[in-house]
Design a protein around this motif. Structure first.
Motif, PDB file in Angstrom:
ATOM      1  N   ASP A   1      37.519  38.182  34.469  1.00  0.00           N
ATOM      2  CA  ASP A   1      38.928  38.135  35.126  1.00  0.00           C
ATOM      3  C   ASP A   1      39.685  39.395  34.588  1.00  0.00           C
ATOM      4  OD1 ASP A   1      39.367  34.684  34.141  1.00  0.00           O
ATOM      5  OD2 ASP A   1      38.925  35.332  36.256  1.00  0.00           O
ATOM      6  N   THR A   2      40.588  39.760  35.554  1.00  0.00           N
ATOM      7  CA  THR A   2      41.574  40.780  34.934  1.00  0.00           C
ATOM      8  C   THR A   2      42.678  39.995  34.764  1.00  0.00           C
ATOM      9  OG1 THR A   2      42.502  40.731  37.271  1.00  0.00           O
ATOM     10  CG2 THR A   2      40.725  42.451  37.024  1.00  0.00           C
TER      11      THR A   2
ATOM     12  N   SER B   1      44.521  38.355  37.580  1.00  0.00           N
ATOM     13  CA  SER B   1      44.143  36.927  37.838  1.00  0.00           C
ATOM     14  C   SER B   1      44.492  35.950  36.920  1.00  0.00           C
ATOM     15  CB  SER B   1      42.677  36.880  38.395  1.00  0.00           C
ATOM     16  OG  SER B   1      41.769  37.783  37.496  1.00  0.00           O
TER      17      SER B   1
ATOM     18  N   LEU C   1      48.010  34.959  37.477  1.00  0.00           N
ATOM     19  CA  LEU C   1      48.073  34.187  38.635  1.00  0.00           C
ATOM     20  C   LEU C   1      47.509  32.635  38.311  1.00  0.00           C
ATOM     21  CD1 LEU C   1      46.878  36.542  41.520  1.00  0.00           C
ATOM     22  CD2 LEU C   1      49.284  35.564  41.176  1.00  0.00           C
ATOM     23  N   LEU C   2      46.453  32.602  37.649  1.00  0.00           N
ATOM     24  CA  LEU C   2      45.888  31.201  37.489  1.00  0.00           C
ATOM     25  C   LEU C   2      46.955  30.544  36.402  1.00  0.00           C
ATOM     26  CD1 LEU C   2      42.016  31.439  37.086  1.00  0.00           C
ATOM     27  CD2 LEU C   2      43.332  29.900  38.600  1.00  0.00           C
TER      28      LEU C   2
END
Lengths: 396, 105, 469
Positions: free
Chosen positions: B38-39, B42, B45-46
């Motif tokens: 993951d960055t 992300s 966002l998650l």
């Protein structure tokens, strides 16, 4: 009058050309402005926006003080505030030695009859600049100085030029001028224009225009440069420079910080190009972070360089031509012409309309270069150093 | 003091097929478990730590838009450095991320 | 000092770096992303050839990545190039920011393989949280296995929109509408280019299959959408669209936009390379020859950054550029370079023959390249299209004048998002061809450079003078 004829033709649609145009129009003259690119394309939009009387060559002081008063009423002149902020201009003394230098300067300026440059001590310094790193000992301060936004200013001046009924010809390059039958005939890429008065505000190209009128000016083109950061939390009120090292630092209304100060790039005035050199920018970055640790989160969003005229003695050419009738010069601002814009325009209009001006401009004549061919007399405070850009006090 | 920006709810789901070594980072003071693939964007966002920023001129809520380093909407403070492009930064154990909602007030 | 600096780790960059290394060049690949593969091969190294959803294209990407890893080429991920410019002795200087380090390096040749960016689609409400590009959703899926949850609407045109819809639906996303903005009459217009497309039958078939994705997955597709608006207060709640003169609305948590891609030209532009307007693709691209040479000696371009031709073509162009660079460095003679390039040129032929058909068919509708007065054209500085039109009315003739007047293009993204919209608005307001409105100049830094990083260059660039004697 025909479309190609007016009372005055201004060559150069930068700040000085636009200012001269609206002032002449305000005195009832019909004016044509010839601009080879678009209004404010060069030095007028690429400068650091300093509205500075601090540290000026004595020949420029009365003009600068008169122009500063105009900045304080700029919205009555062009209908907008141009982002003008009178937060003051401050030159730091980082050491006691710097303070002595600044005190000598302040004393010298007072002796000339001006009191706009004051010495302040540490209490007031740190009250004005709480984010300044500890250890500085004082400053030279001009309270009524400040900064404005060159882009807003040029937008405003352009609108004012059009609103004043000036005939603005952008994308039109002057290619020659000749005096015949009491009028100047200016040839351009967009046709010929005639007027009894020719005003030379051609910036980095003004020596060529001057040459058409018989005035030789040993001017060169340089590329003063600057960088601007992303928006940072407020940390600067006045424009800050230093007696010790090159720097000019100001925070704009939108929170971005503009960093400049004796930053010379490489100019090619025939290619309309100005390119930065990285080395001095790196030095300025280090200086800024040393003096204002709160700026550690700032990012440089843009470097840029403009094309500006440099004269041998670091001061502009302002006044009537020396060789022919009906020509007036306002150019050669060495990177510190922004503050002088409103004032020079008023002086030019006064000269054109009345033949004289109430503002002392002795020492700025075009003829001062023609006797020796290279430089003027040294100023009263020692020979001016070569790179006399904004924010570098040294031998004042 | 300006109030904390209103939270924005944009649902995302992690699909089962990705295997990953878990990484624990902190976003706005909350522990978040992400995958090593993951960055930070992300993860933001998650985790629903949105909006991550407010627009510069009008203070409107903004969230990542292009996820490829072009739009600069994914900015957040990472390990003390402000305005990082989080879509270009892989998550790391112990990383501390602060969005505009986690800013000190 | 490098023989070759390659910028961008997508297929063009990977191919060029691997080939250059194989020919014995001193080459390094610099990429701002943490992992190689560019956009098209995101996450490809981490998947395996047996992973679900891995197709021919993905496998080709994995092979490219493996070849790159084995080639011995230098590789610097998480490194962005903030400066390219002339150095002494005809060399090229690059400014690199690798997070904690900053450096200036020199190279004899630089290959820009910076790929593409999404063509902007400035619809009303596009800055609302909940609106993203389709490419963003696709990246998250490929790289992190994350998909949008809740109702998803998709809008725009072009094969990538359908590919993304297909992939998201397969991953379990609930697509409530696919709004196709391809205007009426395009299929007829594209017919003239169809014969060329027949030379790439597998791509055509793939495309046809993708067009059937809505039917296959069972989500509605609306064609010839004329206008579009994202609705919400503080975040996206619904999308409205106009079709055949009637407005429709659907609730959604996500709106994914896509109307094609454009060459990412910021770096070649910064370097001063000449640009050419490509009327077929309606975009600017760097001027280049058959080897990828730009207008300035030492600078090369390959891949979508040189002109949109897709991922497979990008790899071929990358290989060809490497042969050209090697020939310029004297490692290959001209005949050998030709010979090595030939199979790649053969592979390119059908891919390039397909392009005119796709370009004509999927040229975005003018309405979607423009924005209405109240809609933001520049997201960073929050400049509306109306403000741009006002600047034009005030006498701004081109993008640079508009930039000075409105700050449009001066924000962090340096025109990466708004760079295509601004000239469209200017050209439409002035009644001139779009290329005549110009394109944004680029200046160092190519991306914002932390002041602390710049300060680290001070001792490097301004070494203290040594004491004499």
């Amino acid at each position: 009058m025909g479309a190609g004829t007016a009372d005055a033709i201004v060559i150069g649609g930068g700040l000085h050309g636009c200012s001269a145009a609206i002032n002449m129009a305000g005195r009832g003259l019909s004016v044509i402005v010839i601009e080879k690119d678009f209004v404010g394309r060069h030095a007028s939009s690429s400068n650091a926006g300093g509205v500075r009387t601090l540290g000026r060559d004595p020949r420029e002081i009365p003009l600068a003080l008169m122009s500063l008063d105009l900045w304080h009423a700029i919205d009555t002149i062009v209908g907008e505030d141009c982002g003008f902020d009178a937060g003051g201009q401050l030159r730091l003394a980082e050491t006691e030695e710097d303070l002595e230098t600044l005190k000598a300067r302040a004393a010298g300026v007072r002796d000339l009859g001006y009191d706009h440059e004051e010495i302040i001590g540490t209490d007031e310094l740190y009250e004005i600049l709480p984010e300044l790193r500890p250890g500085c000992v004082g400053a030279l301060f001009c309270r009524r100085d400040g900064s404005a936004n060159p882009l807003y200013a040029m937008r405003a001046y352009r609108r004012a030029v059009i609103a004043a009924g000036v005939a603005l010809h952008e994308g039109t390059a002057a290619t020659g001028a000749q005096r015949r039958d009491g009028a100047w005939h200016v040839a351009t890429t967009g046709g010929d224009f005639q007027a009894p008065v020719l005003v030379n505000c051609a910036g980095a190209w003004a020596d060529r225009v001057a040459a058409w009128t018989g005035d030789r000016v040993p001017m060169t083109a340089a590329a003063p440069s600057a960088m601007i950061t992303s928006r940072v939390p407020p940390c600067l009120g006045p424009v800050v420079s230093s007696a010790a090292r090159p720097l000019s630092l100001k925070q704009l209304e939108n929170g971005t910080v503009l960093i400049s100060g004796a930053l010379r790039g490489v100019a090619d005035r025939d290619a309309n190009s100005a390119v930065i050199r990285l080395a001095p920018f790196a030095a300025r970055a280090a200086t800024v972070l040393d003096l204002f640790p709160a700026m550690a989160g700032a990012q440089v969003v843009r470097f840029w360089a403009g094309i500006e005229a440099i004269t041998p003695d670091g001061s502009p050419v302002l006044g009537p031509g020396a060789s022919e009738e009906g020509v007036f010069h306002a150019f050669g601002f060495n990177g510190h012409g922004f503050e002088l814009g409103p004032g020079c325009g008023a002086v030019i209009a006064e000269l054109v309309a009345t033949g004289s001006t109430n503002t002392p401009i002795a020492g700025l004549e075009v003829g001062r270069f023609q006797s020796t061919g290279i430089g003027a007399d040294a100023s009263a405070y020692g020979a001016p150093e070569q790179e006399k850009g904004e924010g570098y006090a040294a031998n004042q | 003091m300006d109030p904390e920006p209103r939270k924005v709810d944009i649902p995302f789901a992690k699909i089962a097929s990705r295997s990953a070594k878990p990484v624990t980072l902190e976003i706005d003071g909350h522990a978040v478990i992400a995958g090593e693939e993951d960055t930070v964007a992300s993860a933001i966002l998650l985790a629903g730590a949105l909006p991550n920023r407010l627009s510069a001129v009008n203070g409107e809520p903004r969230v990542p838009y292009c996820m490829m380093g072009a739009c600069f909407e994914c900015l957040a403070e990472v390990d003390g450095v402000p305005e990082r492009q989080t879509c270009l930064i892989p998550v790391r154990d112990g990383m501390r991320v602060r969005t505009v909602r986690g800013r000190e007030r | 000092m490098l023989d070759l600096a390659v910028i961008g780790a997508g297929p063009a960059g990977l191919a060029a770096a691997a080939t250059a290394a194989a020919l014995g060049l001193e080459v390094s690949l610099f990429d701002e992303q943490p992992w190689p593969g560019g956009q098209i091969h995101r996450g490809a190294e981490r998947s395996s050839d047996a992973s679900p959803g891995v197709d021919t294209e993905r496998r080709a990407g994995r092979a490219l990545l493996a070849a790159f890893r084995e080639s011995g080429a230098g590789y610097r991920p998480r490194t962005f190039v903030w400066h390219v410019g002339p150095a002494d002795d005809g060399l090229i200087e690059l400014g690199l920011d690798a997070d904690t380090d900053i450096a200036l390096v020199t190279a004899r040749h630089v290959l820009f393989a910076t790929g593409s960016v999404e063509r902007p689609m400035p619809v009303r409400g596009w800055t609302l949280p909940g609106v993203m590009t389709a490419g963003a959703a696709q990246s998250m899926l490929k790289a992190s296995g994350v998909r949008p949850d809740g109702p998803v609407a998709m809008a725009g045109s072009g094969p990538l929109l359908y590919l993304c819809a297909d992939q998201l639906a397969t991953a379990g996303a609930r697509i409530v509408a696919l709004l196709d903005t391809t205007p009426a009459g395009r299929h007829l217009k594209a017919l003239a280019d169809f014969p060329g497309a027949l030379r790439a039958p597998s791509y055509l078939l793939r495309g046809l299959k993708l067009l059937r994705a809505p039917a296959r997955h069972g989500f509605p597709k609306y064609r010839r959408v004329e206008a579009l608006e994202a609705i919400g207060d503080g975040q996206l709640k619904a999308v409205r669209w106009r079709q055949g003169g009637r407005w429709h609305e659907a609730e959604c948590s996500h709106l994914l936009l896509h109307q094609g891609v454009l060459p990412h030209v910021n770096l070649p532009r910064l370097a001063g390379c000449d640009m050419a307007w490509n009327a077929e693709q309606h975009c600017w691209r760097p001027l280049s020859d058959g080897w990828g040479r730009s207008s300035i000696a030492g600078y090369w371009v390959a891949g979508d950054g040189a002109g949109i031709a897709g991922g497979a073509a990008a790899a071929d162009f990358g290989h060809i550029a490497a042969f050209g660079i090697a020939a310029d460095l004297g490692r290959l003679d001209a005949t050998e370079a030709e010979r090595k390039a030939r199979p790649h040129r053969r592979a390119l032929a059908p891919l390039l023959a397909l392009r005119p058909f796709l370009d004509t068919l999927y040229r975005p509708a003018n309405a979607f390249m423009l924005a209405d007065d109240g809609t933001l054209a520049c997201r960073c500085e929050e400049v509306t299209a109306g403000q741009i039109r006002q600047a034009v009315a005030d006498g701004c003739h081109g993008v640079e004048a508009v930039k000075l007047y409105t700050r449009c293009g001066m924000g962090a993204c340096q025109g990466r998002v708004c760079g295509a919209t601004v000239p469209e608005v200017i050209a439409s307001a002035r009644g001139i061809p779009v290329p005549d409105a110009g394109l944004f100049r680029q200046r160092t830094p190519a991306k914002p450079l932390p002041l602390t990083q710049l300060a680290k260059l001070d001792p490097v660039l301004n070494p203290p003078l040594e004491e004499v004697g």
